[in-house]
Write a protein that holds these residues in place. Structure first.
Motif, PDB file in Angstrom:
ATOM      1  N   GLN A 180       0.128   6.706  -6.670  1.00  0.00           N
ATOM      2  CA  GLN A 180      -1.018   7.604  -6.752  1.00  0.00           C
ATOM      3  C   GLN A 180      -0.560   9.063  -6.629  1.00  0.00           C
TER       4      GLN A 180
ATOM      5  N   ASP B 167       0.822  -1.214   0.000  1.00  0.00           N
ATOM      6  CA  ASP B 167       0.000   0.000   0.000  1.00  0.00           C
ATOM      7  C   ASP B 167       0.858   1.268   0.000  1.00  0.00           C
TER       8      ASP B 167
ATOM      9  N   SER C  22       0.342   4.099  -2.774  1.00  0.00           N
ATOM     10  CA  SER C  22       0.102   5.515  -2.448  1.00  0.00           C
ATOM     11  C   SER C  22       1.150   6.409  -3.098  1.00  0.00           C
TER      12      SER C  22
END
Length: 195
Positions: free
Chosen positions: A114, A107, A111
C-alpha cells in the motif's frame, strides 16, 4: 540483493540473467542488442548506469533505483519480485521475497504494498479481484500504468472465456452421461424382466 558477489553485471552476465528460465514471468530469450536497447531506456530514465570496477576490462552496469526512489530493503524486494514474476497476491509476495527480505506477517506485506501504491509516483497497483480468484493481486507500475492494467484485464477476459467454454463442455458431458445412464437403466430393466 541475493548475489552481491556477481554485481555489477557485464553485458554478457546481464543478458544471461535476463534469460534465466527459473523465477521469471514471462520467460524471455533476449539477444545482446535487445539488452543494450533496454539498458539505454533504463539509463534515460535514470534507473541504470554504467560503472567501472577496478581490474575489470569490460563495462559493467548497475541499477540506480535507489538514486531515484527512497526505498527500504523490503520495498525493493517486493518490486524485484513483481518485476520477475508478474502480478501476485500478498501471500505469494511474502513467500517469494524471503531470500531478499523477510516479513513477519501478511499485513506487513500488505501495508508495504500500500505504501508503494501511495508513493509519488505510484510504484504498485492493487488489481481488481478476478473472477474465480480468492484474493486480489498487486502489480508494479514500472512498465506503465493503466495501459498495463488493461493488458492484464484482456488476459483475464481470455481466461474467463476459456473458463466459460470449459463449463459449457462439462455441462454437455454431464448431459451425455445422463443420457447414457438412462439408456443403461432401460436396458438393465429389460434384461431383468426376462427372469
Amino acid at each position: 540483493m541475493t548475489a552481491p558477489e556477481y554485481y555489477p553485471l557485464s553485458l554478457n552476465s546481464l543478458t544471461n540473467a535476463c534469460n534465466q528460465k527459473s523465477n521469471r514471468n514471462p520467460i524471455v530469450s533476449y539477444d545482446e542488442n535487445a539488452v543494450v536497447r533496454g539498458l539505454g531506456r533504463l539509463q534515460e530514465k535514470g534507473l541504470a548506469r554504467e560503472t567501472l570496477t577496478s581490474g575489470s576490462r569490460v563495462t559493467k552496469f548497475r541499477h540506480a533505483v535507489f538514486d531515484q526512489f527512497d526505498l527500504s530493503r523490503q520495498e525493493m524486494a517486493i518490486l524485484c519480485e513483481l518485476m520477475l514474476r508478474g502480478p501476485q497476491t500478498v501471500g505469494e509476495v511474502r513467500s517469494h521475497t524471503e531470500r531478499m527480505s523477510t516479513f513477519e506477517r501478511l499485513d506487513e506485506v500488505e501495508s508495504t504494498l500500500q505504501g508503494l501504491a501511495e508513493h509519488d509516483p505510484p510504484l504498485t497497483l492493487k488489481m481488481l479481484r478476478e473472477t474465480g480468484r480468492k484474493e486480489c493481486r498487486y502489480m508494479h507500475l514500472f512498465s506503465g500504468g493503466l495501459e498495463t492494467l488493461h493488458d492484464f484485464s484482456e488476459e483475464t477476459s481470455a481466461i474467463q472465456i476459456s473458463s466459460e467454454d470449459k463449463i459449457k463442455k462439462l455441462e454437455e458431458e454431464i448431459a451425455r452421461m445422463r443420457s447414457e445412464l438412462e439408456e443403461l437403466k432401460r436396458a438393465f430393466s429389460e434384461f431383468k424382466s426376462q427372469f
